[in-house]
Structure formats: C-alpha cells, structure tokens
Design an enzyme around this catalytic site. Structure first.
Site, PDB file in Angstrom:
ATOM      1  N   GLY A 339       3.146  45.646  53.838  1.00 41.08           N
ATOM      2  CA  GLY A 339       2.244  46.638  53.241  1.00 41.08           C
ATOM      3  C   GLY A 339       2.519  48.057  53.727  1.00 41.08           C
ATOM      4  O   GLY A 339       3.684  48.473  53.852  1.00 41.08           O
ATOM      5  N   GLU A 363      32.153  48.374  46.997  1.00 37.67           N
ATOM      6  CA  GLU A 363      33.188  47.329  46.830  1.00 37.67           C
ATOM      7  C   GLU A 363      33.043  46.608  45.490  1.00 37.67           C
ATOM      8  O   GLU A 363      33.262  45.401  45.372  1.00 37.67           O
ATOM      9  CB  GLU A 363      33.209  46.379  48.026  1.00 37.67           C
ATOM     10  CG  GLU A 363      33.675  47.148  49.259  1.00 37.67           C
ATOM     11  CD  GLU A 363      33.972  46.324  50.473  1.00 37.67           C
ATOM     12  OE1 GLU A 363      34.495  45.216  50.315  1.00 37.67           O
ATOM     13  OE2 GLU A 363      33.710  46.816  51.583  1.00 37.67           O
TER      14      GLU A 363
HETATM   15  N1  COS Z   1      44.104  39.669  42.134  1.00 37.30           N
HETATM   16  C1  COS Z   1      45.336  39.840  41.611  1.00 37.30           C
HETATM   17  N2  COS Z   1      45.564  40.501  40.452  1.00 37.30           N
HETATM   18  C2  COS Z   1      44.510  41.032  39.823  1.00 37.30           C
HETATM   19  C3  COS Z   1      43.202  40.904  40.296  1.00 37.30           C
HETATM   20  C4  COS Z   1      43.008  40.190  41.505  1.00 37.30           C
HETATM   21  N3  COS Z   1      41.798  40.024  42.019  1.00 37.30           N
HETATM   22  N4  COS Z   1      42.368  41.526  39.431  1.00 37.30           N
HETATM   23  C5  COS Z   1      43.132  42.031  38.453  1.00 37.30           C
HETATM   24  N5  COS Z   1      44.427  41.732  38.691  1.00 37.30           N
HETATM   25  C6  COS Z   1      45.569  42.081  37.865  1.00 37.30           C
HETATM   26  C7  COS Z   1      45.413  41.522  36.460  1.00 37.30           C
HETATM   27  O1  COS Z   1      45.912  40.210  36.386  1.00 37.30           O
HETATM   28  C8  COS Z   1      46.220  42.489  35.649  1.00 37.30           C
HETATM   29  O2  COS Z   1      47.594  42.193  35.792  1.00 37.30           O
HETATM   30  P1  COS Z   1      48.604  42.332  34.532  1.00 37.30           P
HETATM   31  O3  COS Z   1      48.613  43.797  34.215  1.00 37.30           O
HETATM   32  O4  COS Z   1      49.885  41.823  35.076  1.00 37.30           O
HETATM   33  O5  COS Z   1      48.006  41.496  33.447  1.00 37.30           O
HETATM   34  C9  COS Z   1      46.007  43.818  36.347  1.00 37.30           C
HETATM   35  O6  COS Z   1      45.623  43.493  37.700  1.00 37.30           O
HETATM   36  C10 COS Z   1      44.929  44.631  35.678  1.00 37.30           C
HETATM   37  O7  COS Z   1      43.753  43.823  35.628  1.00 37.30           O
HETATM   38  P2  COS Z   1      42.577  44.042  34.577  1.00 37.30           P
HETATM   39  O8  COS Z   1      43.151  44.253  33.219  1.00 37.30           O
HETATM   40  O9  COS Z   1      41.561  42.975  34.773  1.00 37.30           O
HETATM   41  O10 COS Z   1      42.039  45.450  35.107  1.00 37.30           O
HETATM   42  P3  COS Z   1      40.844  46.330  34.615  1.00 37.30           P
HETATM   43  O11 COS Z   1      41.336  47.721  34.600  1.00 37.30           O
HETATM   44  O12 COS Z   1      40.181  45.752  33.422  1.00 37.30           O
HETATM   45  O13 COS Z   1      39.805  46.275  35.860  1.00 37.30           O
HETATM   46  C11 COS Z   1      38.249  45.396  37.421  1.00 37.30           C
HETATM   47  C12 COS Z   1      39.449  45.161  36.510  1.00 37.30           C
HETATM   48  C13 COS Z   1      37.053  45.947  36.694  1.00 37.30           C
HETATM   49  C14 COS Z   1      37.935  44.025  37.968  1.00 37.30           C
HETATM   50  C15 COS Z   1      38.633  46.323  38.566  1.00 37.30           C
HETATM   51  O14 COS Z   1      38.916  47.591  38.107  1.00 37.30           O
HETATM   52  C16 COS Z   1      37.588  46.404  39.667  1.00 37.30           C
HETATM   53  O15 COS Z   1      37.508  45.527  40.522  1.00 37.30           O
HETATM   54  N6  COS Z   1      36.795  47.474  39.665  1.00 37.30           N
HETATM   55  C17 COS Z   1      35.868  47.731  40.733  1.00 37.30           C
HETATM   56  C18 COS Z   1      36.587  48.421  41.813  1.00 37.30           C
HETATM   57  C19 COS Z   1      35.844  48.464  43.065  1.00 37.30           C
HETATM   58  O16 COS Z   1      35.492  47.445  43.626  1.00 37.30           O
HETATM   59  N7  COS Z   1      35.600  49.683  43.513  1.00 37.30           N
HETATM   60  C20 COS Z   1      34.909  49.882  44.731  1.00 37.30           C
HETATM   61  C21 COS Z   1      35.622  50.899  45.495  1.00 37.30           C
HETATM   62  S1  COS Z   1      36.642  50.300  46.698  1.00 37.30           S
HETATM   63  S2  COS Z   1      35.410  50.176  48.185  1.00 37.30           S
END
Ligand code: COS
Length: 385
Positions: A339, A363
C-alpha cells in the site's frame, strides 16, 4: 524447491547472496538517488572471482557456464538491479569475444575481464536501430591495415566506464544485415568518445551512454569472426545473454516478494496482521507460484545451454519473456500489498518496480521475444511437415 544444484553451484549462489546482503543492500538506495556507478561493488565482485565465472580456465576464469552465471545474477538482482545490470552487461559485452574471438583475441582480452580488471560493454543499438537491429548505420571502412569507424551507438550499458567495447558496424552497407561486422574497440582509441550519461527511470546505478566514433581507426585484427558475420555475432550474443535477463527478473521478483512477506506479517489492520486476510494471501500465493515457475524455466534453460545445445534461440527468448513479464507483475503487486508504504522511498519495493521495467525492454523488447519465439515455432512446424 530443490534444483539439485551441485555443492559448487550452491557456494557460488551463497557467495553472491552474501555480497548482495552485506555490500549492496546498505548502499542501493544511495546509488539509486545519486545515480552513482557501483565501482566499489565491482571491486568486491572482482575480488571474489565472480567476473571469471563463465570464462574458460585457460583464460583465467573459473570455467563454469550459464547456470553459474545465472545463479550469481539472480542473487545480485534480488538486492539491486542497477548493480546486477552492470555485472550482466559485462558478460553481454564479453560473449562476442568468447564465442567468436580467435585464440589470440581471447588471450589478449579474457584474462583481464575474468579478473575484473577491465569492464566490457556491448555496442549494437543506435538511434534508428533498436528492435530493427539490422538497421544499424555505423560504418566500418577498411583502409589498409585498419578499419575506420564512424557513427553513434545509443543507450550503451557500461558506456564510459568499460574499457573494452564489442561493437557492431556495417562493413558493407549494400548487403543489409549480411554486411555487418563485429569489432573490439578499446576505450582510449583516438576518435572514440562518449555522449552524455542518460538519466533513467530505474537501474540508476548503472551507466548508460552514447558511444561516438569519428574516424576512429582500429587495427584490422580487431574484427571478431569474419567480415559480414556481425549480425550473427549479435544474435548469438543475445541468445547467450537473454537467459541472464530472465535471471534478473527472478532475482528482483524474489527480492520484492521477500519484502512483501515481511511487511504483511507486521502490518496490522482491522486488528490482524494483513497476511491473515485472504485477499493478501491470494496475491502472495500467485507471486510465489510465478517466481518458482520462472526460476524453473530460467535454470533449466541455462542447463540446456550448458549441455552444448545450439538451438537455444527460442528457449532463451522464452526464459527472458516469461521471467521479466513475471518480474513486472510481482514487483507491482509487492508495491500493492504494501500500500502507501510500498509507494514510499523508505521501502525498497518502489525502486524494484521502477528497476524491473527495463527488463521488458532491453536485450530485445518482450514483443521482439514473442516474434523470435513465433519465428522459431514456424520453422519447427515447417520442418515437422
Ligand atoms: N542465431 C543465428 N542466426 C540468426 C539468429 C540467431 N539467433 N537470428 C537471426 N539470424 C539470422 C537469420 O537466420 C538470417 O540469416 P540469413 O540472412 O542467412 O537468412 C539473418 O540472421 C537475419 O535474420 P532475420 O531476417 O530474422 O532478421 P530481422 O532483421 O528480421 O530481425 C530480430 C530479427 C527482430 C530477431 C532481431 O533484429 C532482434 O533480435 N532485434 C532485437 C535486438 C535487440 O535485442 N536489441 C537490444 C539491444 S542489444 S542490448
């Protein structure tokens, strides 16, 4: 609940708890109010070998894994998330070297990191590249024996305090995320400076700054992995570290719950301690159940990662998502059962609630975690067909 931790794991947890109770709890409010970086506590953690937990023995560490790091992060978080963020962000910044560094790079950096002599920070986020991590605009141009970095990283934990920075920059903009590369940049490199320290809602003991690169020349050998691997370095780093954010959620929720139990046993209303009322009991029961569920998921995810599994993207996102949404609910309810007292600065739960909010954001926001989980579910379903 007994998680069947080994004697050594229990010792690590106990050591972190002791530091939390003796060194962090007495100063956490002051650190929060003054927005002061916890150098003294970092020195205590260094003296207790906790920076070396997850670093291989050959590089001066204790050679343990994610579970041990999780246990330490959880205990520190129960006392102060600002302090535990500083400690956990050091691990986040170290993963690119640990996962992708050459033996020479590891030999150069890891012993100092394990000893807690030099702090590390991870530089991915930019003003226009948060959730869209592939949209970074900082560039790295190869010129002879050097890469020349230009651009600004935003909201970097440990910025300005760390001496080693693992930084993601575009070495070939035309290739999108496949044109990113990862680099180690040392603090005193010419052309590398820091923006202002951010003022935050919570985790105020931690430092959050901009990293500014203006024709910053770093030796070519500072690249981590190969050119074009930077996005993968970033994603694998986040896969490794997100379970630690889950551990922060479990820790802060447990800290808030312990305060709530203590308070409800002593606060008397209508002639009874308020813990005697079912309305309070049901809230406490839900809080305890949720904390235990999150802890089980976080510990088991860390164990799974330590088993050498490489399909950890989905589960580490799940652990982060579940434990941090839980932490926001539990810290909010701790304030609620306490509270007016819960809302006041004399009690630590208002700080815990403010601190917990960042866990749903950094992250990768919890909306991004859901995207990551869903993308993996779709991939698994397609494979199963
Ligand atoms: N491990 C290995 N490879 C990965 C992966 C992972 N966890 N995630 C994505 N990839 C690869 C994909 O397979 C893809 O490879 P190809 O180009 O050979 O196909 C490539 O990386 C791009 O992946 P994707 O198309 O999924 O990327 P997007 O741009 O759509 O973004 C997200 C993916 C949204 C998951 C990513 O940008 C993300 O995690 N964003 C948040 C970032 C974050 O946590 N920021 C906080 C700041 S850091 S403290």
């Amino acid at each position: 609940m007994d998680y069947f931790l080994s004697e050594e794991q229990m010792m690590i947890k106990e050591l972190a708890r002791q530091i939390a109770v003796e060194k962090i709890v007495p100063v956490r409010q002051e650190l929060d109010e003054k927005e002061e970086f916890p150098w003294e506590i970092m020195r205590v953690l260094a003296g207790s070998d906790l920076f070396g937990l997850f670093i291989p023995e050959e590089f001066g560490g204790l050679g343990k894994g994610s579970l041990e790091l999780t246990l330490a992060v959880e205990e520190l978080s129960a006392a102060c998330l600002g302090v535990s963020t500083t400690y956990a962000a050091n691990a986040l910044g170290t993963y690119p070297i640990l996962l992708f560094g050459t033996p020479e790079q590891k030999q150069k950096y890891l012993p100092d990191i394990a000893a807690g002599k030099r702090l590390v920070a991870f530089g991915l986020t930019e003003a226009n590249a948060g959730s869209d991590a592939g949209g970074i605009q900082t560039t790295a141009r190869l010129e002879g024996g050097h890469y020349v970095l230009n651009g600004t990283k935003q909201w970097i934990t440990n910025g300005g305090e760390a001496e080693i920075y693992t930084v993601i920059a575009m070495s070939d903009k035309s290739k999108g995320p496949r044109g990113a590369s990862a680099f180690v940049v040392e603090k005193d490199t010419p052309g590398f400076s820091f923006g202002k320290k951010e003022r935050k809602m919570g985790i105020r003991a931690s430092a959050t700054r901009e990293l500014v690169f203006e024709d910053c020349r770093i030796p070519r050998e500072n690249i981590l992995g190969r050119e074009g691997m930077g996005f993968i370095v970033a994603m694998k780093t986040l896969d490794s570290s997100r379970v630690g954010v889950g551990a922060q959620g479990v820790g802060v929720a447990q800290g808030a719950f312990d305060e709530a139990i203590k308070f409800t046993r002593s606060r008397v209303q209508f002639g009874h301690p308020i813990i005697a009322f079912q309305a309070i009991q049901h809230m406490l029961a839900d809080m305890a159940t949720e904390i235990e569920a999150a802890r089980a998921l976080v510990y088991h995810t860390a164990r799974y990662m330590d088993s050498g599994a490489n399909d950890v993207t989905k589960v580490s996102a799940m652990a982060k998502l579940f434990a941090t949404d839980m932490a926001m609910r539990v810290t909010t309810n701790a304030v609620q059962v306490m509270g007016g007292s819960g809302y006041m600065r004399e009690y630590p739960v208002e700080k815990m609630m403010r601190d917990a909010k960042i866990l749903q954001i950094y992250e990768g926001t919890n909306q991004i975690q859901r995207n990551v989980i869903a993308q993996n579910l779709i991939k698994e379903a397609a494979k199963a067909k």
